[in-house]
Design an enzyme around this catalytic site. Sequence first.
Site, PDB file in Angstrom:
ATOM      1  N   GLN A  91      15.727  81.322 -24.784  1.00  0.00           N
ATOM      2  CA  GLN A  91      14.768  81.465 -25.880  1.00  0.00           C
ATOM      3  C   GLN A  91      13.530  82.258 -25.460  1.00  0.00           C
ATOM      4  OE1 GLN A  91      14.323  77.064 -26.237  1.00  0.00           O
ATOM      5  NE2 GLN A  91      12.169  77.501 -26.615  1.00  0.00           N
ATOM      6  N   SER A 115      -0.384  72.162 -26.809  1.00  0.00           N
ATOM      7  CA  SER A 115       0.738  73.024 -26.434  1.00  0.00           C
ATOM      8  C   SER A 115       0.775  73.118 -24.922  1.00  0.00           C
ATOM      9  CB  SER A 115       0.540  74.420 -27.024  1.00  0.00           C
ATOM     10  OG  SER A 115       1.385  75.355 -26.376  1.00  0.00           O
ATOM     11  N   HIS A 147       2.699  66.631 -22.944  1.00  0.00           N
ATOM     12  CA  HIS A 147       1.347  66.283 -23.381  1.00  0.00           C
ATOM     13  C   HIS A 147       1.469  65.286 -24.532  1.00  0.00           C
ATOM     14  CE1 HIS A 147       2.279  69.014 -26.643  1.00  0.00           C
ATOM     15  NE2 HIS A 147       2.458  70.010 -25.800  1.00  0.00           N
ATOM     16  N   ARG A 193       1.413  75.653 -23.410  1.00  0.00           N
ATOM     17  CA  ARG A 193       0.844  76.966 -23.099  1.00  0.00           C
ATOM     18  C   ARG A 193      -0.683  76.953 -23.075  1.00  0.00           C
ATOM     19  NH1 ARG A 193       5.770  78.916 -25.828  1.00  0.00           N
ATOM     20  NH2 ARG A 193       6.902  80.148 -24.279  1.00  0.00           N
ATOM     21  N   HIS A 222       4.170  65.815 -27.267  1.00  0.00           N
ATOM     22  CA  HIS A 222       5.518  65.346 -26.927  1.00  0.00           C
ATOM     23  C   HIS A 222       5.585  63.817 -27.014  1.00  0.00           C
ATOM     24  CE1 HIS A 222       5.272  69.152 -24.400  1.00  0.00           C
ATOM     25  NE2 HIS A 222       6.363  69.382 -25.115  1.00  0.00           N
ATOM     26  N   LYS A 227       4.528  71.136 -35.254  1.00  0.00           N
ATOM     27  CA  LYS A 227       3.850  72.242 -34.554  1.00  0.00           C
ATOM     28  C   LYS A 227       4.685  73.523 -34.602  1.00  0.00           C
ATOM     29  CE  LYS A 227       1.537  74.452 -31.278  1.00  0.00           C
ATOM     30  NZ  LYS A 227       2.436  74.828 -30.230  1.00  0.00           N
TER      31      LYS A 227
HETATM   32  P1  AMP Z   1       8.402  72.148 -26.275  1.00  0.00           P
HETATM   33  O1  AMP Z   1       8.401  71.372 -25.004  1.00  0.00           O
HETATM   34  O2  AMP Z   1       7.228  73.045 -26.437  1.00  0.00           O
HETATM   35  O3  AMP Z   1       9.724  72.819 -26.556  1.00  0.00           O
HETATM   36  O4  AMP Z   1       8.243  71.074 -27.424  1.00  0.00           O
HETATM   37  C1  AMP Z   1       9.134  70.002 -27.552  1.00  0.00           C
HETATM   38  C2  AMP Z   1       8.908  69.321 -28.884  1.00  0.00           C
HETATM   39  O5  AMP Z   1       7.569  68.840 -28.939  1.00  0.00           O
HETATM   40  C3  AMP Z   1       9.094  70.277 -30.070  1.00  0.00           C
HETATM   41  O6  AMP Z   1       9.782  69.598 -31.108  1.00  0.00           O
HETATM   42  C4  AMP Z   1       7.678  70.599 -30.454  1.00  0.00           C
HETATM   43  O7  AMP Z   1       7.534  70.928 -31.810  1.00  0.00           O
HETATM   44  C5  AMP Z   1       6.982  69.281 -30.143  1.00  0.00           C
HETATM   45  N1  AMP Z   1       5.543  69.514 -29.964  1.00  0.00           N
HETATM   46  C6  AMP Z   1       4.946  70.368 -29.099  1.00  0.00           C
HETATM   47  N2  AMP Z   1       3.610  70.350 -29.265  1.00  0.00           N
HETATM   48  C7  AMP Z   1       3.361  69.465 -30.260  1.00  0.00           C
HETATM   49  C8  AMP Z   1       2.174  69.010 -30.908  1.00  0.00           C
HETATM   50  N3  AMP Z   1       0.963  69.460 -30.570  1.00  0.00           N
HETATM   51  N4  AMP Z   1       2.300  68.102 -31.890  1.00  0.00           N
HETATM   52  C9  AMP Z   1       3.521  67.636 -32.260  1.00  0.00           C
HETATM   53  N5  AMP Z   1       4.672  68.027 -31.694  1.00  0.00           N
HETATM   54  C10 AMP Z   1       4.598  68.927 -30.702  1.00  0.00           C
END
Ligand code: AMP
Length: 275
Positions: A52, A176, A25, A178, A28, A140
């Site tokens: 995790q 997110s 999204h 999620r 990312h 985040k």
């Molecule tokens: P994930 O795919 O959820 O593991 O997230 C991958 C990276 O994207 C991680 O470093 C998260 O902190 C970052 N991330 C996820 N959502 C956001 C957001 N809303 N704003 C900024 N960074 C994000």
Amino acid sequence: MRSASRPVRQRGQRLGFVPTMGALHEGHLSLVRTARASSDVVAASIFVNPTQFGPNEDLAKYPRSFERDCEMLEREGVDLVFAPSVEEMYPAGAVTWVTVEELSGKLDGRSRPGHFRGVTTVVAKLLHIVEPDRAFFGQKDAAQVAIIRRMVRDLNLPVEIVVCPIVREPDGLAMSSRNAYLDPAQRKQALVLHRSLMRVQQMAEAGDHVVSKLITAGRETAAEENSVRLDYFEIVDPDTLDPANDLSRGALVAVAAYVGTTRLIDNLLLQPIPR
Ligand code: AMP
């Protein structure tokens, strides 16, 4: 991956790396854009890391959209996508872990035992495989940021960690993967996380600097949505994740709550306020 990344560095170019679990999204993509702006070559990984997730968590149903993710990354000018299989990342019989003691038991680590051990293990492995100059993470996941920074320092890893601000929906909900689990009613209820943080920020800006009072106000706001079950609402030191006594060093206001069965997190950083 190494045969792609090593020549980049041998040419003296800067390699930026954005680790993700896919289902991409704008959050990312903001990391990718920051990486793009300060690197010659950008690599991203897509890996839903099983270690995790707890036994009763959402590993099996975690959203997956590989083709779409690759298209998005390509559009943003990402040069390399690393999408290993679980077997490749965790060969049969793998028993080696990277654990950041103490910090890994705080905030999300308290309600998700083993979560951060999984995160630090996979991030250490990804950093070894990709060998980037810089790796980009989102604010985040504030506890994750503190823990990864500590790991990189403690293990002398030759990488610079860059942290990017939280990207939100127009109504304040932190983006997110999620959020896709939420039905329209839950999507509205989920706004209470951001509202509870805003309440604390407004109070702090209005001169209310007593941490216990701020926590109470945040929790009260979170309780306004009675279908949302609060996991934690805390004000901590952003580096140690220990409870903050005052706001003199700045503080991390962090919240986690279940909306239905979906666990959401959000946070905000308060600027240092002299004692
Ligand atoms: P994930 O795919 O959820 O593991 O997230 C991958 C990276 O994207 C991680 O470093 C998260 O902190 C970052 N991330 C996820 N959502 C956001 C957001 N809303 N704003 C900024 N960074 C994000």
